[in-house]
Design a protein around this motif. Structure first.
Motif, PDB file in Angstrom:
ATOM      1  N   VAL A 171       8.049   8.033  -9.703  1.00 43.44           N
ATOM      2  CA  VAL A 171       7.740   8.296 -11.111  1.00 43.44           C
ATOM      3  C   VAL A 171       7.603   9.798 -11.347  1.00 43.44           C
ATOM      4  CG1 VAL A 171       6.006   8.008 -12.924  1.00 43.44           C
ATOM      5  CG2 VAL A 171       6.683   6.049 -11.538  1.00 43.44           C
ATOM      6  N   GLU A 172       6.958  10.481 -10.413  1.00 40.89           N
ATOM      7  CA  GLU A 172       6.812  11.928 -10.536  1.00 40.89           C
ATOM      8  C   GLU A 172       8.167  12.628 -10.496  1.00 40.89           C
ATOM      9  OE1 GLU A 172       4.572  15.657  -8.273  1.00 40.89           O
ATOM     10  OE2 GLU A 172       4.049  13.579  -7.768  1.00 40.89           O
ATOM     11  N   ASP A 173       9.076  12.116  -9.659  1.00 43.29           N
ATOM     12  CA  ASP A 173      10.400  12.735  -9.510  1.00 43.29           C
ATOM     13  C   ASP A 173      11.328  12.458 -10.701  1.00 43.29           C
ATOM     14  OD1 ASP A 173       9.618  13.723  -7.074  1.00 43.29           O
ATOM     15  OD2 ASP A 173      10.702  12.232  -5.893  1.00 43.29           O
ATOM     16  N   THR A 174      11.175  11.284 -11.321  1.00 39.85           N
ATOM     17  CA  THR A 174      12.127  10.854 -12.347  1.00 39.85           C
ATOM     18  C   THR A 174      11.543  10.766 -13.751  1.00 39.85           C
ATOM     19  OG1 THR A 174      11.660   8.487 -12.033  1.00 39.85           O
ATOM     20  CG2 THR A 174      13.338   9.484 -10.602  1.00 39.85           C
ATOM     21  N   GLY A 175      10.240  10.540 -13.851  1.00 39.75           N
ATOM     22  CA  GLY A 175       9.626  10.329 -15.153  1.00 39.75           C
ATOM     23  C   GLY A 175       9.910   8.966 -15.737  1.00 39.75           C
ATOM     24  N   GLU A 176      10.437   8.046 -14.913  1.00 39.65           N
ATOM     25  CA  GLU A 176      10.820   6.714 -15.379  1.00 39.65           C
ATOM     26  C   GLU A 176       9.999   5.628 -14.684  1.00 39.65           C
ATOM     27  OE1 GLU A 176      12.772   6.246 -17.863  1.00 39.65           O
ATOM     28  OE2 GLU A 176      13.520   8.300 -18.051  1.00 39.65           O
ATOM     29  N   SER A 177      10.076   4.413 -15.208  1.00 39.09           N
ATOM     30  CA  SER A 177       9.377   3.270 -14.627  1.00 39.09           C
ATOM     31  C   SER A 177      10.044   2.873 -13.308  1.00 39.09           C
ATOM     32  CB  SER A 177       9.398   2.081 -15.589  1.00 39.09           C
ATOM     33  OG  SER A 177       8.715   2.395 -16.788  1.00 39.09           O
ATOM     34  N   VAL A 192      14.201   2.013 -13.402  1.00 38.67           N
ATOM     35  CA  VAL A 192      14.720   1.190 -14.490  1.00 38.67           C
ATOM     36  C   VAL A 192      14.393   1.831 -15.839  1.00 38.67           C
ATOM     37  CG1 VAL A 192      14.703  -1.102 -15.548  1.00 38.67           C
ATOM     38  CG2 VAL A 192      14.319  -0.866 -13.076  1.00 38.67           C
ATOM     39  N   GLY A 193      15.356   1.806 -16.762  1.00 40.90           N
ATOM     40  CA  GLY A 193      15.105   2.347 -18.090  1.00 40.90           C
ATOM     41  C   GLY A 193      16.302   2.182 -19.009  1.00 40.90           C
ATOM     42  N   PRO A 194      16.209   2.744 -20.207  1.00 45.89           N
ATOM     43  CA  PRO A 194      17.314   2.653 -21.165  1.00 45.89           C
ATOM     44  C   PRO A 194      18.548   3.380 -20.642  1.00 45.89           C
ATOM     45  CG  PRO A 194      15.276   3.365 -22.237  1.00 45.89           C
ATOM     46  CD  PRO A 194      15.036   3.434 -20.767  1.00 45.89           C
ATOM     47  N   LYS A 195      19.714   2.804 -20.884  1.00 42.03           N
ATOM     48  CA  LYS A 195      20.952   3.393 -20.400  1.00 42.03           C
ATOM     49  C   LYS A 195      21.160   4.809 -20.930  1.00 42.03           C
ATOM     50  CE  LYS A 195      25.970   2.670 -20.264  1.00 42.03           C
ATOM     51  NZ  LYS A 195      27.087   1.730 -20.558  1.00 42.03           N
ATOM     52  N   ALA A 196      20.827   5.024 -22.183  1.00 41.08           N
ATOM     53  CA  ALA A 196      21.048   6.332 -22.784  1.00 41.08           C
ATOM     54  C   ALA A 196      20.272   7.431 -22.066  1.00 41.08           C
ATOM     55  CB  ALA A 196      20.649   6.305 -24.265  1.00 41.08           C
ATOM     56  N   ARG A 197      19.164   7.059 -21.424  1.00 45.45           N
ATOM     57  CA  ARG A 197      18.340   8.051 -20.736  1.00 45.45           C
ATOM     58  C   ARG A 197      18.606   8.091 -19.233  1.00 45.45           C
ATOM     59  NH1 ARG A 197      13.219   6.610 -22.605  1.00 45.45           N
ATOM     60  NH2 ARG A 197      12.602   5.608 -20.634  1.00 45.45           N
ATOM     61  N   ILE A 198      18.822   6.923 -18.607  1.00 47.08           N
ATOM     62  CA  ILE A 198      18.954   6.855 -17.150  1.00 47.08           C
ATOM     63  C   ILE A 198      20.349   7.236 -16.674  1.00 47.08           C
ATOM     64  CG2 ILE A 198      18.760   5.369 -15.118  1.00 47.08           C
ATOM     65  CD1 ILE A 198      16.115   5.877 -16.383  1.00 47.08           C
ATOM     66  N   ALA A 199      21.394   6.778 -17.363  1.00 43.96           N
ATOM     67  CA  ALA A 199      22.761   7.046 -16.899  1.00 43.96           C
ATOM     68  C   ALA A 199      23.057   8.536 -16.726  1.00 43.96           C
ATOM     69  CB  ALA A 199      23.769   6.398 -17.851  1.00 43.96           C
ATOM     70  N   VAL A 211       4.449   2.822 -13.815  1.00 38.35           N
ATOM     71  CA  VAL A 211       5.117   3.273 -15.028  1.00 38.35           C
ATOM     72  C   VAL A 211       4.524   4.608 -15.443  1.00 38.35           C
ATOM     73  CG1 VAL A 211       5.654   0.931 -15.777  1.00 38.35           C
ATOM     74  CG2 VAL A 211       3.524   2.008 -16.514  1.00 38.35           C
ATOM     75  N   PRO A 212       5.318   5.476 -16.065  1.00 42.63           N
ATOM     76  CA  PRO A 212       4.823   6.796 -16.464  1.00 42.63           C
ATOM     77  C   PRO A 212       3.907   6.700 -17.676  1.00 42.63           C
ATOM     78  CG  PRO A 212       7.062   6.494 -17.237  1.00 42.63           C
ATOM     79  CD  PRO A 212       6.736   5.298 -16.397  1.00 42.63           C
ATOM     80  N   PRO A 213       3.076   7.707 -17.882  1.00 43.76           N
ATOM     81  CA  PRO A 213       2.238   7.728 -19.088  1.00 43.76           C
ATOM     82  C   PRO A 213       3.105   7.640 -20.341  1.00 43.76           C
ATOM     83  CG  PRO A 213       1.551   9.446 -17.552  1.00 43.76           C
ATOM     84  CD  PRO A 213       2.840   8.887 -17.022  1.00 43.76           C
ATOM     85  N   GLY A 214       2.657   6.850 -21.304  1.00 52.55           N
ATOM     86  CA  GLY A 214       3.413   6.708 -22.535  1.00 52.55           C
ATOM     87  C   GLY A 214       4.483   5.644 -22.496  1.00 52.55           C
ATOM     88  N   SER A 215       4.593   4.906 -21.368  1.00 54.13           N
ATOM     89  CA  SER A 215       5.591   3.847 -21.276  1.00 54.13           C
ATOM     90  C   SER A 215       5.314   2.763 -22.313  1.00 54.13           C
ATOM     91  CB  SER A 215       5.564   3.221 -19.880  1.00 54.13           C
ATOM     92  OG  SER A 215       6.336   2.048 -19.828  1.00 54.13           O
ATOM     93  N   ASN A 216       6.390   2.218 -22.873  1.00 52.23           N
ATOM     94  CA  ASN A 216       6.227   1.151 -23.865  1.00 52.23           C
ATOM     95  C   ASN A 216       6.325  -0.231 -23.241  1.00 52.23           C
ATOM     96  OD1 ASN A 216       8.943   1.053 -23.272  1.00 52.23           O
ATOM     97  ND2 ASN A 216       9.661   1.374 -25.385  1.00 52.23           N
ATOM     98  N   THR A 224       0.829  -1.207   0.000  1.00 49.55           N
ATOM     99  CA  THR A 224       0.000   0.000   0.000  1.00 49.55           C
ATOM    100  C   THR A 224       0.865   1.259   0.000  1.00 49.55           C
ATOM    101  OG1 THR A 224      -0.202  -0.203   2.422  1.00 49.55           O
ATOM    102  CG2 THR A 224      -1.954  -1.155   1.090  1.00 49.55           C
ATOM    103  N   ASP A 225       1.646   1.447   1.056  1.00 49.08           N
ATOM    104  CA  ASP A 225       2.540   2.599   1.098  1.00 49.08           C
ATOM    105  C   ASP A 225       3.619   2.491   0.023  1.00 49.08           C
ATOM    106  OD1 ASP A 225       1.295   3.880   3.337  1.00 49.08           O
ATOM    107  OD2 ASP A 225       2.228   2.392   4.630  1.00 49.08           O
ATOM    108  N   GLY A 226       3.963   1.258  -0.348  1.00 43.52           N
ATOM    109  CA  GLY A 226       4.930   1.069  -1.419  1.00 43.52           C
ATOM    110  C   GLY A 226       4.439   1.657  -2.730  1.00 43.52           C
ATOM    111  N   GLN A 227       3.140   1.546  -2.988  1.00 44.75           N
ATOM    112  CA  GLN A 227       2.588   2.122  -4.203  1.00 44.75           C
ATOM    113  C   GLN A 227       2.682   3.643  -4.189  1.00 44.75           C
ATOM    114  OE1 GLN A 227       1.437   0.032  -6.756  1.00 44.75           O
ATOM    115  NE2 GLN A 227       1.566   1.940  -7.899  1.00 44.75           N
TER     116      GLN A 227
END
Length: 236
Positions: free
Chosen positions: A69-75, A195-202, A93-98, A59-62
């Protein structure tokens, strides 16, 4: 198994009457059970606390995941350790996640996941070796740990930083960070992941790690609070 006030007095080097008074107070509060002249811990309270921890993780984990997600924009994900694998128990996951389908309930080898490193970060090397004793260190990405010693070297970096970094260890092009979450006993029971693509997260490592650590501390506060205690969201 119970023990008597006399036995506790001898073991602790304390006055017997003081021990008896303390046990009486603890019995009134439900922390110990009295039977004849002996007293024993009320393990039901411990079991209830563990059940409450599991409930709060979901519950609190959610709430924590939504903040991340709000802070990072990532999954973002919340995982636990089962044997030598990690299992996702919550995700956001953020809106628009694939992302195709949910990862909840999916097991993943602990030796090549950010969650695995975070969850094992408080264990000593011997404990880690026992967990991974039957593990086949099969390659999943170009940087997968080759063996236990390789994993332990990377785990030492996680211990120093306070969070894990996995750079194409789980699969090619994947980059992730995770922060451990401790329960009322001070033991690591879960990990929050970005978690996400290296090109974006690193390039945004500092932001992602900061969010994971901040929300992990907030979630720890929830797990360690008494039932019914209110807690506000973490603040940047």
């Amino acid at each position: 198994l119970g023990t008597s006030p006399a036995g506790l007095s001898k073991h602790m080097g304390r006055d017997r009457s003081q021990i008896s008074r303390s046990l009486a107070v603890m019995a009134e509060e439900g922390y110990v059970l009295r039977a004849s002249r002996n007293a024993s811990l009320n393990w039901r309270l411990y079991a209830d606390a563990q059940e409450l921890t599991a409930h709060r993780l979901r519950t609190d984990g959610q709430t924590a995941l939504e903040g991340m997600v709000e802070d990072t924009g990532e999954s973002c994900y919340l995982g636990v350790l089962i044997g030598d694998t990690t299992v996702t128990i919550a995700e956001r996951v953020p809106p628009g996640s694939n992302q195709v389908g949910s990862l909840i309930g999916r097991p993943y080898p602990a030796y090549c996941s950010d969650c695995g490193q975070a969850l094992l970060s408080d264990a000593d090397d011997a404990e880690v070796a026992a967990v991974l004793a039957r593990t086949d260190f099969a390659p999943h990405g170009p940087n997968t740990p080759a063996d236990l010693d390789d994993f332990l070297r990377r785990l030492e970096g996680t211990r120093r930083r306070g969070y894990s970094i996995v750079d194409e260890e789980a699969e090619p092009g994947l980059y992730s960070v995770a922060a451990p979450v401790r329960d009322f006993r001070g033991e690591v029971v879960s990990a929050l992941q970005v978690v996400g693509p290296k090109a974006r997260i690193a390039p945004m490592l500092e932001t992602c790690a900061g969010a994971a650590l901040r929300w992990a501390r907030w979630l720890e506060g929830c797990l360690q609070a008494p039932p019914g205690a209110a807690s506000g969201p973490a603040r940047a």
